[in-house]
Motif scaffolding. Structure first.
Motif, PDB file in Angstrom:
ATOM      1  N   ARG A 236       6.064   9.119  54.705  1.00 17.84           N
ATOM      2  CA  ARG A 236       5.513  10.204  53.885  1.00 17.84           C
ATOM      3  C   ARG A 236       5.298   9.770  52.438  1.00 17.84           C
ATOM      4  NH1 ARG A 236       8.098  14.670  56.571  1.00 17.84           N
ATOM      5  NH2 ARG A 236       7.402  16.154  54.986  1.00 17.84           N
ATOM      6  N   THR A 237       5.355   8.463  52.219  1.00 17.97           N
ATOM      7  CA  THR A 237       5.248   7.941  50.849  1.00 17.97           C
ATOM      8  C   THR A 237       4.241   6.798  50.824  1.00 17.97           C
ATOM      9  OG1 THR A 237       7.621   8.385  50.702  1.00 17.97           O
ATOM     10  CG2 THR A 237       6.648   7.201  48.869  1.00 17.97           C
ATOM     11  N   PRO A 238       2.948   7.106  50.684  1.00 16.54           N
ATOM     12  CA  PRO A 238       1.914   6.063  50.758  1.00 16.54           C
ATOM     13  C   PRO A 238       2.119   4.899  49.790  1.00 16.54           C
ATOM     14  CG  PRO A 238       0.915   8.246  50.786  1.00 16.54           C
ATOM     15  CD  PRO A 238       2.369   8.449  50.506  1.00 16.54           C
ATOM     16  N   ASN A 239       2.740   5.181  48.645  1.00 19.49           N
ATOM     17  CA  ASN A 239       2.908   4.116  47.648  1.00 19.49           C
ATOM     18  C   ASN A 239       4.294   3.478  47.650  1.00 19.49           C
ATOM     19  OD1 ASN A 239       0.263   4.046  46.304  1.00 19.49           O
ATOM     20  ND2 ASN A 239       0.745   6.181  45.819  1.00 19.49           N
ATOM     21  N   GLY A 240       5.091   3.846  48.628  1.00 13.95           N
ATOM     22  CA  GLY A 240       6.361   3.151  48.815  1.00 13.95           C
ATOM     23  C   GLY A 240       7.517   3.668  47.973  1.00 13.95           C
ATOM     24  N   ILE A 241       8.635   2.960  48.099  1.00 18.45           N
ATOM     25  CA  ILE A 241       9.898   3.346  47.453  1.00 18.45           C
ATOM     26  C   ILE A 241      10.326   2.229  46.503  1.00 18.45           C
ATOM     27  CG2 ILE A 241      12.329   3.942  47.876  1.00 18.45           C
ATOM     28  CD1 ILE A 241      11.465   4.620  50.791  1.00 18.45           C
ATOM     29  N   ILE A 242      10.886   2.622  45.360  1.00 16.61           N
ATOM     30  CA  ILE A 242      11.425   1.643  44.408  1.00 16.61           C
ATOM     31  C   ILE A 242      12.919   1.905  44.226  1.00 16.61           C
ATOM     32  CG2 ILE A 242      11.377   0.786  42.029  1.00 16.61           C
ATOM     33  CD1 ILE A 242       8.442   1.611  41.898  1.00 16.61           C
ATOM     34  N   VAL A 243      13.706   0.855  44.389  1.00 12.53           N
ATOM     35  CA  VAL A 243      15.151   0.925  44.123  1.00 12.53           C
ATOM     36  C   VAL A 243      15.541  -0.293  43.299  1.00 12.53           C
ATOM     37  CG1 VAL A 243      17.463   0.825  45.118  1.00 12.53           C
ATOM     38  CG2 VAL A 243      15.722   2.231  46.211  1.00 12.53           C
ATOM     39  N   ALA A 244      16.158  -0.042  42.161  1.00 12.44           N
ATOM     40  CA  ALA A 244      16.619  -1.121  41.268  1.00 12.44           C
ATOM     41  C   ALA A 244      15.495  -2.119  40.975  1.00 12.44           C
ATOM     42  CB  ALA A 244      17.830  -1.836  41.869  1.00 12.44           C
ATOM     43  N   GLY A 245      14.310  -1.579  40.767  1.00 14.30           N
ATOM     44  CA  GLY A 245      13.167  -2.424  40.433  1.00 14.30           C
ATOM     45  C   GLY A 245      12.538  -3.129  41.619  1.00 14.30           C
ATOM     46  N   ARG A 246      13.081  -2.924  42.797  1.00 13.03           N
ATOM     47  CA  ARG A 246      12.562  -3.571  44.010  1.00 13.03           C
ATOM     48  C   ARG A 246      11.670  -2.587  44.766  1.00 13.03           C
ATOM     49  NH1 ARG A 246      15.062  -7.653  47.298  1.00 13.03           N
ATOM     50  NH2 ARG A 246      13.518  -8.270  48.848  1.00 13.03           N
ATOM     51  N   HIS A 247      10.454  -3.002  45.064  1.00 11.91           N
ATOM     52  CA  HIS A 247       9.478  -2.113  45.703  1.00 11.91           C
ATOM     53  C   HIS A 247       9.436  -2.363  47.208  1.00 11.91           C
ATOM     54  CE1 HIS A 247       5.031  -0.926  46.441  1.00 11.91           C
ATOM     55  NE2 HIS A 247       5.779   0.162  46.458  1.00 11.91           N
ATOM     56  N   LEU A 248       9.599  -1.291  47.961  1.00 12.03           N
ATOM     57  CA  LEU A 248       9.425  -1.355  49.416  1.00 12.03           C
ATOM     58  C   LEU A 248       8.118  -0.632  49.737  1.00 12.03           C
ATOM     59  CD1 LEU A 248      10.622  -2.086  52.224  1.00 12.03           C
ATOM     60  CD2 LEU A 248      11.725   0.160  52.218  1.00 12.03           C
ATOM     61  N   GLU A 300       5.144  19.771  55.211  1.00 14.31           N
ATOM     62  CA  GLU A 300       3.885  19.731  54.449  1.00 14.31           C
ATOM     63  C   GLU A 300       3.984  18.829  53.215  1.00 14.31           C
ATOM     64  OE1 GLU A 300       6.428  22.685  52.353  1.00 14.31           O
ATOM     65  OE2 GLU A 300       6.052  22.141  54.444  1.00 14.31           O
ATOM     66  N   LEU A 301       5.209  18.445  52.845  1.00  8.83           N
ATOM     67  CA  LEU A 301       5.393  17.633  51.634  1.00  8.83           C
ATOM     68  C   LEU A 301       5.048  16.172  51.874  1.00  8.83           C
ATOM     69  CD1 LEU A 301       8.760  18.875  50.042  1.00  8.83           C
ATOM     70  CD2 LEU A 301       6.438  19.377  49.295  1.00  8.83           C
ATOM     71  N   GLU A 302       4.493  15.564  50.836  1.00  4.64           N
ATOM     72  CA  GLU A 302       4.257  14.114  50.851  1.00  4.64           C
ATOM     73  C   GLU A 302       4.258  13.635  49.409  1.00  4.64           C
ATOM     74  OE1 GLU A 302       0.347  11.833  51.687  1.00  4.64           O
ATOM     75  OE2 GLU A 302       1.383  11.861  53.622  1.00  4.64           O
ATOM     76  N   PHE A 303       4.886  12.499  49.176  1.00  2.00           N
ATOM     77  CA  PHE A 303       4.898  11.945  47.822  1.00  2.00           C
ATOM     78  C   PHE A 303       3.560  11.261  47.542  1.00  2.00           C
ATOM     79  CE2 PHE A 303       9.468  12.108  48.741  1.00  2.00           C
ATOM     80  CZ  PHE A 303       9.933  12.710  47.584  1.00  2.00           C
ATOM     81  N   GLN A 304       2.931  11.646  46.450  1.00  2.00           N
ATOM     82  CA  GLN A 304       1.647  11.040  46.101  1.00  2.00           C
ATOM     83  C   GLN A 304       1.834   9.709  45.375  1.00  2.00           C
ATOM     84  OE1 GLN A 304      -1.162  12.273  47.327  1.00  2.00           O
ATOM     85  NE2 GLN A 304       0.184  13.809  48.267  1.00  2.00           N
ATOM     86  N   ASP A 305       2.929   9.627  44.633  1.00  2.00           N
ATOM     87  CA  ASP A 305       3.188   8.412  43.854  1.00  2.00           C
ATOM     88  C   ASP A 305       4.348   7.645  44.495  1.00  2.00           C
ATOM     89  OD1 ASP A 305       2.881   6.566  41.896  1.00  2.00           O
ATOM     90  OD2 ASP A 305       3.430   7.869  40.213  1.00  2.00           O
ATOM     91  N   LYS A 306       4.658   6.493  43.933  1.00  2.00           N
ATOM     92  CA  LYS A 306       5.839   5.755  44.387  1.00  2.00           C
ATOM     93  C   LYS A 306       7.082   6.611  44.158  1.00  2.00           C
ATOM     94  CE  LYS A 306       3.864   1.264  43.135  1.00  2.00           C
ATOM     95  NZ  LYS A 306       3.843   0.195  42.119  1.00  2.00           N
ATOM     96  N   VAL A 307       8.019   6.526  45.082  1.00  2.00           N
ATOM     97  CA  VAL A 307       9.290   7.235  44.908  1.00  2.00           C
ATOM     98  C   VAL A 307      10.252   6.283  44.204  1.00  2.00           C
ATOM     99  CG1 VAL A 307      11.241   8.344  46.052  1.00  2.00           C
ATOM    100  CG2 VAL A 307       8.937   8.634  46.954  1.00  2.00           C
ATOM    101  N   ASP A 308      10.456   6.527  42.918  1.00  2.00           N
ATOM    102  CA  ASP A 308      11.362   5.694  42.124  1.00  2.00           C
ATOM    103  C   ASP A 308      12.748   6.335  42.172  1.00  2.00           C
ATOM    104  OD1 ASP A 308      12.810   4.339  40.180  1.00  2.00           O
ATOM    105  OD2 ASP A 308      11.038   3.981  38.934  1.00  2.00           O
ATOM    106  N   ILE A 309      13.596   5.772  43.009  1.00  2.00           N
ATOM    107  CA  ILE A 309      14.921   6.363  43.230  1.00  2.00           C
ATOM    108  C   ILE A 309      15.765   6.337  41.956  1.00  2.00           C
ATOM    109  CG2 ILE A 309      17.079   6.133  44.536  1.00  2.00           C
ATOM    110  CD1 ILE A 309      14.770   7.227  46.197  1.00  2.00           C
TER     111      ILE A 309
END
Length: 325
Positions: A236-248, A300-309
């Motif tokens: 649900r996150t087209p632009n991926g996830i960021i944790v501690a500066g690391r992008h998935l 119905e929710l979806e993240f449009q931007d990267k999810v920066d944890i």
């Protein structure tokens, strides 16, 4: 005894002759070993022979700190180390060797004792030369425990020995209360094993949340279904996830892998591996679980931007502070 590092060799030898304390002897011999080499002559033969005698005397007196120090100076290797690591690997887990806060070596395939020895002494000795010995002890204990009680390691994909030591030292601080904590290196092997069992107990009753997060974060423990949950967030996150500066990234991750495969779980662990504080790691794990539940309940929710944890954690903390003030 640290002031002796800069003293001339003849003074160290004199002090060694006059000193009856085995702990001090080990320190002085360690200085001579680094400076003059193992074959340098003392009153009890070569430096390495002298250290061996200190090791044996300390063992007979159950002076475990000295035993471990001397063993590390002699680069001793515990028997059954390689089979113990294999015991962990056959449970579908990886082992990392190396000191907490420093570079670690990931072991995902069985290795020979010689290779393991090189890794342990190379990774640990630059930090604390005694740690190479306690890490070996822990590998032996973990190999035994995981064969007999594998459930104690549930949710732990990587057994990070340096981080487990960090958890054990933290546990000793909790036990100490207002008093100085016991030194892990002074514990007997059976006490080390019991302390390890204590922190591995998943139901840490009576602990405050901070302590539980610190321990679980140090153990790299994750809740059931955690990696599946991260996969569902990624869907649900087209632009991926960021944790501690690391992008998935969402792609090609989702197209190259499946939800349940080990490679995806390891990819998530690699991302979390960028976090250097155990309790923060645990907060991130908990937050990812919360995000997945929110998405599950709101299809119905979806993240449009990267999810920066990291950003979400900061915002949540800011809101918490506002509520508290």
């Amino acid at each position: 005894m640290t002031e002796w590092r800069n003293k001339p060799t003849h003074e160290i030898l004199q002090k060694l002759n006059d000193c009856s304390c085995l702990a001090s002897q080990a320190i002085l011999l360690g200085i001579l070993l680094k400076r003059e080499g193992p074959n340098f002559i003392t009153k009890e033969g070569t430096v390495s022979d002298h250290i061996e005698r200190v090791y044996r005397r300390a063992g007979s007196k159950k002076l475990w700190l000295v035993v471990r120090h001397a063993a590390s100076l002699l680069s001793k290797l515990v028997d059954s180390l390689a089979p113990s690591i294999t015991n962990v690997l056959v449970q579908g887990k990886q082992v990392t060797l190396g000191a907490f806060g420093h570079e670690e070596e990931v072991i995902s395939n069985p290795l020979s004792p010689g290779v393991i020895k090189n890794i342990i002494y190379y990774k640990c000795n630059t930090h604390d030369e005694r740690e190479a010995v306690i890490q070996q002890e822990l590998v032996i204990h973990i190999g035994w425990i995981i064969s007999n009680n594998p459930e104690l390691f549930s949710g732990m994909l990587k057994i990070r020995i340096g981080w487990i030591i960090h958890a054990m030292e933290y546990e000793l601080q909790i036990h100490g209360g207002n008093k100085p904590a016991r030194d892990l290196y002074q514990l007997s092997p059976s006490e080390v094993k019991q302390l390890l069992l204590d922190i591995l107990q998943p139901q840490q009753n009576g602990r405050c949340w901070l302590n539980r997060r610190q321990i679980d974060g140090s153990l790299n423990r994750t809740p059931p279904g955690f990696y599946d949950r991260v996969w569902q967030i990624l869907e649900r996150t087209p632009n991926g996830i960021i944790v501690a500066g690391r992008h998935l990234p969402q792609q090609p991750t989702l197209s190259d892998m499946t939800m349940y495969e080990m490679n995806f779980s390891l990819l998530v662990e690699d991302m979390l591996g960028n976090i250097d504080q155990p309790k923060y790691r645990q907060i991130v794990v908990e937050l990812l679980m919360v995000v997945s539940i929110v998405l599950e309940r709101n299809p119905e929710l979806e993240f449009q931007d990267k999810v920066d944890i990291d950003k979400l954690v900061k915002e949540a903390f800011h809101e918490f502070q506002k509520d508290e003030s």
